[in-house]
Every structure is written in structure tokens, then in C-alpha cells.
Scaffold this active site. Structure first.
Site: not given
Ligand code: NAP
Length: 335
Positions: A129, A11, A100, A159-160, A39-40, A236
Site C-alpha cells: 500500500c 471477509t 511481488r 487498517s494497514g 471460520r467464515s 497512509h
């Protein structure tokens, strides 16, 4: 035979992009599952015209033979649930920062180090990203000329920072105070992404430094970064300055970039052509422009690199990894 695929964090900003990217692919999906937080639970997502219920992520979620799970539910959910999924035979492709830098986890950009996929033991990490788009352009230069030093300056979209980052800009434009960012982002520029860490670098800056070294297998490469959040919704933009080990012919370097996988050149300054975030939003390539010699060093180049942070910077990169696994180029026991 097809696969059982799950999206964890279905979501969210990246989760929605997963669905969007999968929509445009022809993966042999037999069964599909969507997970998010409590929640979703009870809501639904749509993939290829079919509605799928969103289920709460629990330990039992992976008890149904899921082959590949695309995770984008944040580092704490990945820390707990990625090992659980892997133990149950699922290959996790994780978008969070949690795994990572773990030595046993490959950090993969398919255009750069696809061979590393085969080293996984259940978890494969998707890089940050801003690192992904940078290394897509840097890797061919590293192979052809060698890298001596890299300086990153980034201009990163809201949005990152997920859904709330997006809302902070949208509502900030109407005068509301931010909830996600430490200062207003509307009509502003914040040299502060993630938290401050060692040496007063932000974690985002350290991610760029460390992940670049890991992906390019250049553990001692001098890299430095300044990362800024700008009032842009998607895409970006990065100024990347690279000092090369050998001399180069600028036209040859541009031609090399132009034929590199994943790169699209937008580099014709005389005609006002260079990439911007609006060009990249919703698109798959890593756009490169403003390629020019850095006269301050013997062999240096400046580039302007732009990509959709949610697609190539997250969802698309992960799906490309999944495609390679499904295609038999990197699954356990393959290669
Ligand atoms: P987001 O929009 O805030 O969405 C977060 C998603 O994770 C939602 O689906 C949320 O479910 C789910 N979630 C949160 N806690 C959970 C839990 N305990 N169990 C199960 N699901 C949980 O964030 P995002 O931007 O999509 O980012 C997600 C991850 O991807 C983060 O690790 C981020 O660092 C990484 N990432 C993001 C980008 C980007 O450009 N946005 C790029 C690269 C990597 P609910 O809807 O139920 O709350």
C-alpha cells in the site's frame, strides 16, 4: 459476455473494500464467488444488492471456470492457492507480499506500468500500500527529470494491519493492551511495521525500497525508508524526498503532477490546504501537497503524499488491474 469473478479473503479489511469498490464499478460480472477461511464459511457478503455465501477456500474452489480472482487472504494462502488458481486458467490479482518480487510476476500500478500486465503467466501482484501511492507521484517525475535518490518517511494507518490492527486502536483507546502491534498504538507512534530484517530495516521498509525499484524499472535507484504506524484508522501519509537528475522549475513540476493520472493536488499552504488522512479516507485519488524545493541538494523536491491505504493501496488498485484485463488491455494474449 461477462466474467466469473472471485474475491478471496472476502471477509477481511481489504476483502470488504473489494466489494465496496466493485459496488461503484460497472464490471460485466456473470458469476461472483466469495472465499475466506473455514471460520467464515456459512456467512454471507452483499454485492449490488445480492447476497453471496462465503465459502471456505479449497483447491476445488477454482474448478468452476473462474476468470479473475482478487486475492487478499495473506501471504501463506496466496503461496498455496494462487498457483492452483492460475493452473486452472484463472488470473490471480494478489494483494499479499508473496509474489511481488518474483521475476515472473508483474508488479503493477495501472497509472505507472500498465503494460506489465500483459507479461503475466496467471499471477499479477499488487504492490504494498505505501509503495503504490508513492510511485503514482514519483513515476511522472522519473520520466520527466530522472530520479537520483528517494527518501521515504511514512505515517501509516492501523487498517494497514487488517482487522486486528483496527481493533488494537479502537480497544487501545479504552485502555486495552494490543494484540496485533508490539506496543500500544493508541496515543503512540511505532517505528516498526512488519518484522525486523536485514540491516535492522523492517520488512515494510524493504518492501518500499525493492518494490519502487521494480515498478519504476530502476533496479539500482538509491532508496531508503522509515515506516511508522500512527493512531489513524484509514489513510497512509508519506513524506517523500526525491533528488532529481536534472534541474527543474517548481511550477512546472507541480503542473506535471497536477495532470498526472491518479494524482489530485492539494497544495495551497497559504490557505492551509494540504492533504491529510481524513481527506483521503474513502476516496480514490493519491493526494499530493506540500510540494517544495529541497534546498539541501542541487535538485531535490519534498512532497507530502496521502491516500486511502485500503482503496488505492489495495482493493482499488487490484480492481483497476482487473478492469484493464477485462477491457482487453493486458489479458493473456492481449497487447
Ligand atoms: P484481514 O482483515 O486480517 O483479513 C484477512 C482475510 O483473509 C479474511 O477474509 C480471512 O478470512 C482470510 N483468510 C485468512 N487466512 C485464510 C486462508 N487460509 N484461506 C482463506 N482465507 C483466509 O487482512 P487484510 O488487511 O484484509 O489483508 C489481507 C491481505 O492484503 C494481506 O496479505 C495484506 O498484507 C494485504 N494488504 C492489506 C492492505 C491493508 O491496507 N489492509 C493493503 C495492501 C495489502 P476469515 O475472515 O475467515 O478469517
Amino acid at each position: 459476455m461477462g466474467i466469473k469473478l472471485a474475491v478471496v479473503g472476502a471477509t477481511g479489511m481489504v476483502g470488504r473494500a473489494f466489494l465496496d469498490v466493485l459496488e461503484g464499478k460497472d464490471l460485466p460480472i456473470d458469476e461472483f464467488y466469495a472465499f475466506a477461511s473455514k471460520r467464515s464459511a456459512g456467512t454471507a457478503v452483499i454485492l449490488k444488492g445480492r447476497e453471496f455465501p462465503v465459502e471456505e477456500l479449497t483447491e476445488a474452489s477454482f474448478d468452476r471456470g473462474i476468470d479473475i480472482a482478487l486475492f487478499s487472504a495473506g501471504a501463506s494462502a496466496s503461496e498455496v492457492f494462487a498457483p492452483i488458481a492460475a493452473k486452472k486458467g484463472c488470473i490471480v490479482i494478489d494483494n499479499s507480499s508473496r509474489w511481488r518480487m518474483d521475476d515472473s510476476v508483474p508488479l503493477v500500478v495501472p497509472e505507472v506500468n500498465p503494460g506489465d500486465i500483459a507479461r503475466h503467466s496467471g499471477i499479477i501482484a499488487n504492490p504494498n500500500c505505501s509503495t503504490i501511492q508513492a510511485v503514482v507521484a514519483l513515476a511522472p517525475l522519473a520520466v520527466r527529470y530522472g530520479l537520483k535518490r528517494v527518501v521515504y518517511s511514512t505515517y501509516q494507518a492501523v487498517s494497514g494491519a487488517g482487522r486486528q490492527g483496527w481493533l488494537d486502536l479502537e480497544e487501545g483507546e479504552r485502555g486495552k493492551p494490543p494484540k496485533k502491534f508490539p506496543r500500544p498504538i493508541a496515543r503512540n507512534c511505532l517505528p516498526h511495521i512488519d518484522v525486523f530484517a536485514d540491516g535492522d530495516y523492517t520488512k515494510e521498509e524493504l518492501k518500499m525500497v525493492n518494490e519502487t525499484r521494480k515498478i519504476l524499472v530502476l533496479p539500482n535507484l538509491p532508496v531508503t525508508a522509515t515506516c511508522a504506524r500512527v493512531p489513524v484508522f484509514i489513510g497512509h501519509s508519506e513524506s517523500v524526498n526525491a533528488e532529481l537528475r536534472t534541474s527543474f522549475d517548481l511550477d512546472e513540476l507541480k503542473a506535471l503532477l497536477a495532470r498526472s493520472e491518479g494524482v489530485v493536488m492539494m497544495d495551497d499552504p497559504a490557505n492551509g490546504i494540504y492533504p491529510t488522512a481524513l481527506d483521503a479516507a474513502g476516496a480514490d485519488p493519491v493526494y499530493v501537497g506540500r510540494v517544495r524545493r529541497d534546498y539541501s541538494v542541487e535538485s531535490g523536491v519534498n512532497m507530502w503524499i496521502v491516500a486511502d491505504n485500503i482503496r488505492k493501496g489495495a482493493a482499488l488498485n487490484a480492481v483497476q488491474i482487473a478492469e484493464r484485463i477485462i477491457g482487453g488491455k493486458g489479458g493473456r494474449g492481449c497487447e
